[in-house]
Design a protein around this motif. Structure first.
Motif, PDB file in Angstrom:
ATOM      1  N   TYR A 153       0.860  -1.188   0.000  1.00  0.00           N
ATOM      2  CA  TYR A 153       0.000   0.000   0.000  1.00  0.00           C
ATOM      3  C   TYR A 153       0.891   1.231   0.000  1.00  0.00           C
ATOM      4  O   TYR A 153       1.823   1.319   0.791  1.00  0.00           O
ATOM      5  CB  TYR A 153      -0.919   0.018   1.223  1.00  0.00           C
ATOM      6  CG  TYR A 153      -1.923  -1.104   1.199  1.00  0.00           C
ATOM      7  CD1 TYR A 153      -3.169  -0.922   0.610  1.00  0.00           C
ATOM      8  CD2 TYR A 153      -1.617  -2.341   1.748  1.00  0.00           C
ATOM      9  CE1 TYR A 153      -4.082  -1.954   0.565  1.00  0.00           C
ATOM     10  CE2 TYR A 153      -2.536  -3.382   1.702  1.00  0.00           C
ATOM     11  CZ  TYR A 153      -3.759  -3.182   1.108  1.00  0.00           C
ATOM     12  OH  TYR A 153      -4.658  -4.207   1.059  1.00  0.00           O
ATOM     13  N   ARG A 180      -0.470   4.491   0.102  1.00  0.00           N
ATOM     14  CA  ARG A 180      -1.471   5.529   0.294  1.00  0.00           C
ATOM     15  C   ARG A 180      -1.768   5.681   1.782  1.00  0.00           C
ATOM     16  O   ARG A 180      -2.607   4.982   2.336  1.00  0.00           O
ATOM     17  CB  ARG A 180      -2.742   5.150  -0.468  1.00  0.00           C
ATOM     18  CG  ARG A 180      -3.735   6.263  -0.555  1.00  0.00           C
ATOM     19  CD  ARG A 180      -4.849   5.881  -1.497  1.00  0.00           C
ATOM     20  NE  ARG A 180      -5.696   7.015  -1.761  1.00  0.00           N
ATOM     21  CZ  ARG A 180      -6.787   6.955  -2.477  1.00  0.00           C
ATOM     22  NH1 ARG A 180      -7.155   5.821  -3.028  1.00  0.00           N
ATOM     23  NH2 ARG A 180      -7.508   8.022  -2.677  1.00  0.00           N
ATOM     24  N   LEU A 219      -5.405   5.537   4.056  1.00  0.00           N
ATOM     25  CA  LEU A 219      -6.400   4.635   3.481  1.00  0.00           C
ATOM     26  C   LEU A 219      -7.143   3.943   4.622  1.00  0.00           C
ATOM     27  O   LEU A 219      -6.519   3.400   5.531  1.00  0.00           O
ATOM     28  CB  LEU A 219      -5.739   3.577   2.593  1.00  0.00           C
ATOM     29  CG  LEU A 219      -6.703   2.641   1.869  1.00  0.00           C
ATOM     30  CD1 LEU A 219      -7.413   3.386   0.735  1.00  0.00           C
ATOM     31  CD2 LEU A 219      -5.975   1.435   1.312  1.00  0.00           C
ATOM     32  N   SER A 266     -11.426  -2.893  -0.902  1.00  0.00           N
ATOM     33  CA  SER A 266     -11.771  -3.823  -1.972  1.00  0.00           C
ATOM     34  C   SER A 266     -12.127  -5.207  -1.452  1.00  0.00           C
ATOM     35  O   SER A 266     -12.513  -6.079  -2.212  1.00  0.00           O
ATOM     36  CB  SER A 266     -10.616  -3.935  -2.969  1.00  0.00           C
ATOM     37  OG  SER A 266      -9.526  -4.622  -2.385  1.00  0.00           O
ATOM     38  N   LEU A 317     -13.376   6.476   2.502  1.00  0.00           N
ATOM     39  CA  LEU A 317     -13.158   6.450   1.059  1.00  0.00           C
ATOM     40  C   LEU A 317     -14.512   6.606   0.397  1.00  0.00           C
ATOM     41  O   LEU A 317     -15.460   5.874   0.727  1.00  0.00           O
ATOM     42  CB  LEU A 317     -12.518   5.116   0.666  1.00  0.00           C
ATOM     43  CG  LEU A 317     -12.287   4.854  -0.806  1.00  0.00           C
ATOM     44  CD1 LEU A 317     -10.980   5.503  -1.241  1.00  0.00           C
ATOM     45  CD2 LEU A 317     -12.234   3.363  -1.082  1.00  0.00           C
ATOM     46  N   MET A 325     -17.266   5.958  -2.065  1.00  0.00           N
ATOM     47  CA  MET A 325     -17.619   4.771  -2.846  1.00  0.00           C
ATOM     48  C   MET A 325     -18.808   5.090  -3.758  1.00  0.00           C
ATOM     49  O   MET A 325     -19.625   5.957  -3.442  1.00  0.00           O
ATOM     50  CB  MET A 325     -18.010   3.620  -1.916  1.00  0.00           C
ATOM     51  CG  MET A 325     -16.920   3.205  -0.941  1.00  0.00           C
ATOM     52  SD  MET A 325     -15.529   2.399  -1.715  1.00  0.00           S
ATOM     53  CE  MET A 325     -16.250   0.842  -2.136  1.00  0.00           C
ATOM     54  N   GLU A 338     -15.184  12.658  -5.886  1.00  0.00           N
ATOM     55  CA  GLU A 338     -15.293  11.500  -6.764  1.00  0.00           C
ATOM     56  C   GLU A 338     -15.014  10.211  -5.996  1.00  0.00           C
ATOM     57  O   GLU A 338     -14.344  10.234  -4.965  1.00  0.00           O
ATOM     58  CB  GLU A 338     -14.296  11.630  -7.922  1.00  0.00           C
ATOM     59  CG  GLU A 338     -14.607  12.755  -8.877  1.00  0.00           C
ATOM     60  CD  GLU A 338     -13.685  12.746 -10.077  1.00  0.00           C
ATOM     61  OE1 GLU A 338     -12.772  11.897 -10.152  1.00  0.00           O
ATOM     62  OE2 GLU A 338     -13.885  13.604 -10.959  1.00  0.00           O
ATOM     63  N   PRO A 339     -15.483   9.089  -6.534  1.00  0.00           N
ATOM     64  CA  PRO A 339     -15.154   7.799  -5.930  1.00  0.00           C
ATOM     65  C   PRO A 339     -13.635   7.625  -5.847  1.00  0.00           C
ATOM     66  O   PRO A 339     -12.906   7.998  -6.760  1.00  0.00           O
ATOM     67  CB  PRO A 339     -15.767   6.784  -6.888  1.00  0.00           C
ATOM     68  CG  PRO A 339     -16.861   7.530  -7.572  1.00  0.00           C
ATOM     69  CD  PRO A 339     -16.375   8.941  -7.693  1.00  0.00           C
ATOM     70  N   GLY A 340     -13.162   7.114  -4.727  1.00  0.00           N
ATOM     71  CA  GLY A 340     -11.736   6.910  -4.523  1.00  0.00           C
ATOM     72  C   GLY A 340     -11.072   7.989  -3.692  1.00  0.00           C
ATOM     73  O   GLY A 340      -9.944   7.818  -3.239  1.00  0.00           O
ATOM     74  N   VAL A 355     -10.037   9.979  -0.527  1.00  0.00           N
ATOM     75  CA  VAL A 355      -9.874   9.631   0.877  1.00  0.00           C
ATOM     76  C   VAL A 355      -9.852  10.918   1.700  1.00  0.00           C
ATOM     77  O   VAL A 355      -9.227  11.900   1.305  1.00  0.00           O
ATOM     78  CB  VAL A 355      -8.569   8.840   1.114  1.00  0.00           C
ATOM     79  CG1 VAL A 355      -8.308   8.639   2.589  1.00  0.00           C
ATOM     80  CG2 VAL A 355      -8.635   7.497   0.407  1.00  0.00           C
TER      81      VAL A 355
END
Length: 167
Positions: free
Chosen positions: A60, A62, A65, A85, A103, A105, A126-128, A130
């Motif tokens: 990872y 990021r 997250l 995920s 996050l 979704m 937007e989706p994604g 964080v």
């Protein structure tokens, strides 16, 4: 040195010694799983088992997250986590933070100036994307992305349950 002064010094030393052990005691008192947390490091490896000799299954890159902690091994040295995920594996406990993040979704989420449908839309995410989560109540959470924030419906977020309350 007078007797009373020695007692005060002894009590101060005992207090310092007790505060040194506080982190160790806190580690023994663990949250009930499952709970949400976040990755604190810029790079963190997920492993197939709770030790460094297990192969890494994911890297990872990021920080912040959100993850769900689903099991604890060796008093928090290793945590079994699930990412957004659904991938599960083990990560060093020192790489996980109690900081609550989420996050986005699904579809673009509207961030409002108040926790209600009639609130003015201040941002869209937007989706994604964080961000940090706080002030969750009645299906809404305050979602902050580097200083730009607003209230978003909790069902647009991974990292919080829709009925959860956070201060």
């Amino acid at each position: 040195m007078r007797f009373r002064a020695r007692i005060v010094l002894a009590m101060a030393a005992a207090s310092l010694a007790a505060s040194a052990f506080a982190p160790a005691l806190a580690a023994l008192v663990q949250k009930k799983t499952p709970y949400f947390a976040s990755i604190s490091a810029g790079k963190a490896r997920m492993r197939t088992g709770p030790a460094k000799n297990y192969p890494a299954s994911w890297l990872y890159q990021r920080a912040d997250l959100p993850v769900k902690v689903i099991d604890v091994y060796d008093r928090g040295t290793w945590l079994k986590i699930e990412d957004p995920s659904g991938t599960q594996g083990w990560m060093l406990g020192s790489l996980i933070s109690d900081t609550r993040t989420g996050l986005i979704m699904g579809t673009i989420a509207e961030l409002r100036d108040s926790p209600r449908y009639g609130g003015k839309i201040t941002w869209r995410a937007e989706p994604g994307v964080v961000g940090r989560i706080s002030k969750c109540a009645r299906g809404w959470c305050y979602f902050d992305v580097r200083g730009q924030g607003g209230y978003v419906e909790a069902n647009h977020l991974w990292g919080v349950t829709p009925d959860e309350t956070l201060n």
